[in-house]
Motif scaffolding. Sequence first.
Motif, short mmCIF file in Angstrom:
data_model
loop_
_atom_site.label_atom_id
_atom_site.label_comp_id
_atom_site.label_asym_id
_atom_site.label_seq_id
_atom_site.Cartn_x
_atom_site.Cartn_y
_atom_site.Cartn_z
N LYS A 304 -5.00 6.55 12.91
CA LYS A 304 -5.84 5.40 12.52
C LYS A 304 -6.65 5.69 11.24
N TYR A 305 -7.09 6.94 11.08
CA TYR A 305 -7.93 7.26 9.92
C TYR A 305 -7.21 7.06 8.60
N LYS A 306 -5.85 7.04 8.64
CA LYS A 306 -5.14 6.82 7.38
C LYS A 306 -4.25 5.58 7.44
N ALA A 307 -4.63 4.63 8.30
CA ALA A 307 -3.82 3.40 8.45
C ALA A 307 -3.72 2.64 7.13
N ASP A 308 -4.83 2.58 6.38
CA ASP A 308 -4.81 1.87 5.08
C ASP A 308 -3.76 2.47 4.16
N PHE A 309 -3.73 3.81 4.15
CA PHE A 309 -2.79 4.48 3.25
C PHE A 309 -1.35 4.26 3.70
N LEU A 310 -1.09 4.29 5.01
CA LEU A 310 0.27 4.07 5.51
C LEU A 310 0.74 2.66 5.13
N ALA A 311 -0.16 1.69 5.24
CA ALA A 311 0.18 0.31 4.86
C ALA A 311 0.46 0.23 3.36
N HIS A 312 -0.34 0.94 2.58
CA HIS A 312 -0.15 0.99 1.11
C HIS A 312 1.23 1.56 0.78
N THR A 313 1.64 2.62 1.49
CA THR A 313 2.96 3.23 1.25
C THR A 313 4.07 2.24 1.60
N GLY A 314 3.89 1.52 2.71
CA GLY A 314 4.88 0.51 3.13
C GLY A 314 5.07 -0.56 2.09
#
Length: 512
Positions: A304-314
């Motif tokens: 969860k702490y890097k959810a923003d980044f995972l979405a950005h990569t997607g």
Amino acid sequence: MNNFLFVSAENDAIPDCKAGGMGDVVRDVPRQISEHGDKVHVVVPSYGRLHQDGIFKTSLYFNLRGMGYAAELYEVKPKKEFPNIIHYVIHHPEIEAGDIAHIYHNDPEEPFYTDAVKYFIFCTAVAEAVKRGAFGDLDVIHLHDWHSSLLLFLREYHEEYTVLKDIRFVYSIHNLAIQGIRPFGDNYSSVENWFPNVRFDYDALKDYRYTDCINLMAVGIRFADSVHTVSPSYKQDVLKPSSPPEFIGGEGLELDLQKANEEGRLIGILNGCNYKNINQEEKGFIYRNTVKALFGWLQMEDKKYKADFLAHTGEKIMEYVGNRPKFIASSVARLTEQKFYFFMRSPEAFVEILKKLEKVDGIFMLLGTGAPEYEELFRQLSYEHKNFIFTNGQSENLIDSIYLESDLYFMPSLFEPCGISQMLSMRNGNPCLVHHTGGLKDTVSHMKTGFTFDGDTYDEKIKNMLAAFDTALDVFSNDKEKWKKIQANAKRKRFTWKKSVDKYYELLYNLE
């Protein structure tokens, strides 16, 4: 029929028991020994979980800390069955799962505190099992890294385990930098606390820098009948003192390694690569597999702490689904100093590589997790550079796709005992660009199977790394014939376990 015992902290032949390349070796070498017609027992700790579906074999009773201890030996089911290979785990409540791959503990305050306790118990239980004949009459015991070297301490000094003196011991070094250094005394996690009744020679066991400590990596080097580095060039490297960051060599143990070499005990044999039973993705799924992995991680609590980044990569990867870039450079590795020191110290060099890629409509794909400061660096660079896709997680399917679909595999390791990634990439016909060190020196030839860089100083290495990248892009763009030849040469290279294990028999095991 020869009878072997492999003792290790990891074994990728059983599920959920791998943190790094050592797990691959402990999986593959026994399979090759089995093809020789010999028998292998492989034993690892249970870490509180791996015994749960196992078959109970026996209880093991022994003395530690001046009191009775009881551990249990279980036979466990491997991922794939092979004749004459039996896999075991040892269970004891104090051998717990750590936070690194549910195997190792990370003790930043006092390194190796928890792990030493685990492996003291594990190794003593293994010694007891050998003494009790649980693995039959053994010809060779093959130890891997410091986690198993305590068996050599027991063989040398413990009057209960003199039976170990009749067996040949081989010690493989996978990571020389991690040495298992613990105090001799005045600490719960110390040798005197766990073995109060064993009389030993402090001078023969001590670390050169911390003379009130035992160095368990050194114990393996000093007491084994054969000491093995996982490539010939790495053997040459470790005989010299380290001078970081320009050169990583013997890590303070070069005198022990030189002595082992003079005595004919130090042998460099290149690891093999698996060319059978390969789980291969189909071509064309690299972006789909990235998105699939990202969606899986987005649903996990600990990500969860890097959810923003995972979405950005997607979001970034979607651009390439129907619009493949003309060139993919890639890396798959744990994000550590060993693998990416050059980029941590010189992020501008990595940005330079991204700019070079931009000119040829290329992207850089990096997959990995690791040290927080390295993850943070690459996340920041991903936000800043459109053609850098950083997949901050682990996915076997995506890793397979990256090996399959990259144009150039990039491996700028500061040092590399052997390296498996370059072999896996070459297996798919991908040229690699590597730092000319250790096992990378033994596997990649400049302009023949890939591209290499080196230098006498750090600045020279960075300059030459960028020049080698230019060379690779130039050949790809302007000399298609040459590029195809390099691809074909890379694909044709075979680093087989058969070749390696034949040398093990001759040079390590002393068996024909």
